[in-house]
Design an enzyme around this catalytic site. Structure first.
Site, PDB file in Angstrom:
ATOM      1  CE1 TYR A   5       6.090  14.562   1.677  1.00 31.75           C
ATOM      2  CE2 TYR A   5       6.908  15.916  -0.113  1.00 31.75           C
ATOM      3  CZ  TYR A   5       5.892  15.555   0.737  1.00 31.75           C
ATOM      4  OH  TYR A   5       4.679  16.186   0.651  1.00 31.75           O
ATOM      5  CG  ASP A  33       5.336  20.167  -2.429  1.00 32.01           C
ATOM      6  OD1 ASP A  33       5.213  21.143  -1.675  1.00 32.01           O
ATOM      7  OD2 ASP A  33       5.151  18.985  -2.063  1.00 32.01           O
ATOM      8  CE  LYS A  58       4.386  19.858   1.627  1.00 25.69           C
ATOM      9  NZ  LYS A  58       5.344  19.350   0.620  1.00 25.69           N
TER      10      LYS A  58
END
Length: 346
Positions: free
Chosen positions: A67, A62, A93
């Site tokens: 990030y 993930d 995402k």
């Protein structure tokens, strides 16, 4: 030591979601830490962490543009691009576009050494489609398996939530996700959030294959139990993120990304003491507990070194006696309505 009624889990065991279109390893690798969350991680250490996860049989990874301000996607993509594409599941995402910004500084948003891109929230149709294309470029891959709407909800946005929710609904954000799934460009769509209320709302707008729910169904708290029951009936898989509640169940005084309040510290201490009576590390119980619920397909754990991978896999696969789960129920440390791993008393 655990008795003969102990049952061990396998971190590499595959569990199907999205009508069988994907299968997740029961333990997945969250890669925020590899992007330098609070503490920098070298490229070498990130590579070794990913390699150890692969060697241990972890096949669910993930990531997110946010990030490390794109650092995670770049590192994860470079590693996975050298592996057989059908041998792993990759989730990323949408919800933030990353714009070049030379003013980015160390520890912006908690990233130790972020790359020079600034996140801008945008949940509209066009932004989601643009975000997917940008992620594919950074990852160096031809497809993304799981696409999650990142950090929608009042916990993140406060008074701005309604505006962002409108972008997802009237602005076509959810429609873009449905089109990507219908076209086969992604296999599963869902949310990646820290609160269950907004995920419940989203289920009224679109069929979610999954929700990555961080910190809300853990050994420390089971306040989202009703939502998980709803997901089990609807066929929406839950991926439990933050099984240590920001580190509190792993010996750190943090909870929900901040200093833990006294009530949480006290509850964590009681859980650790109970586990010690059965010679079980609290961390092992914390990793295994969420998977007892029928809606939960995987537990996602952030790791920043090969040693952390080895340790988490060992905790995940440690046999735990039924008597521990019974004791946690009897002492009121686990919601009596919450399933516990196989063999627990009702």
């Amino acid at each position: 030591m655990p008795g003969p009624d102990a049952i061990a889990m396998q971190a590499s065991a595959l569990r199907p979601i999205a009508g069988g279109r994907l299968a997740l390893s029961a333990l997945g690798l969250g890669t925020a830490a590899l992007a330098g969350l609070y503490t920098p991680v070298s490229a070498h250490d990130a590579e070794e962490t990913l390699a150890q996860a692969w060697e241990a049989g972890l096949r669910y990874f993930d990531t997110a543009p946010f990030y490390g301000y794109t650092r995670s996607e770049r590192r994860v993509g470079a590693f996975l691009a050298e592996r057989p594409r059908d041998a792993f599941v990759l989730g990323t995402k949408v919800g933030r576009l990353m714009r070049p910004d030379p003013g980015v500084a160390p520890l912006d948003d908690g990233w130790a050494n972020p790359l020079p891109f600034r996140p801008v929230f945008d949940y509209s149709r066009d932004a989601i489609l643009r975000s997917v294309e940008d992620s594919l470029q950074r990852l160096g891959l031809a497809r993304i398996d799981m696409l999650l709407v990142h950090d929608i909800g009042r916990m993140t946005h406060g008074d701005r939530h309604d505006r962002h929710w409108e972008a997802l609904t009237r602005g076509g954000g959810f429609r873009a996700l449905e089109e990507l799934r219908a076209e086969g460009r992604v296999a599963a769509i869902g949310l990646g959030v820290n609160e269950s209320a907004v995920a419940r709302d989203a289920m009224g707008e679109v069929h979610l294959d999954c929700t990555l729910l961080a910190g809300r169904h853990t050994l420390l708290e089971q306040g989202a139990l009703g939502f998980l029951d709803q997901c089990a009936k609807a066929g929406t898989a839950i991926i439990v993120g933050g099984p240590f509640n920001s580190g509190l169940l792993a010996g750190q005084a943090k909870f929900d990304y901040a200093d833990a309040p006294p009530s949480a510290l006290s509850r964590a201490a009681a859980l650790r003491a109970a586990c010690a009576e059965f010679d079980v590390p609290l961390e092992a119980a914390a990793l295994q507990f969420p998977l007892a619920h029928p809606a939960v397909a995987a537990v996602l754990c952030g790791m920043r070194s090969a040693e952390q991978v080895r340790q988490n896999v060992a905790w995940f696969e440690r046999a735990i006696p039924t008597a521990l789960w019974d004791a946690l129920r009897e002492r009121g440390l686990v919601d009596p309505q919450s399933p516990c791993p196989v063999g627990s008393a009702a």
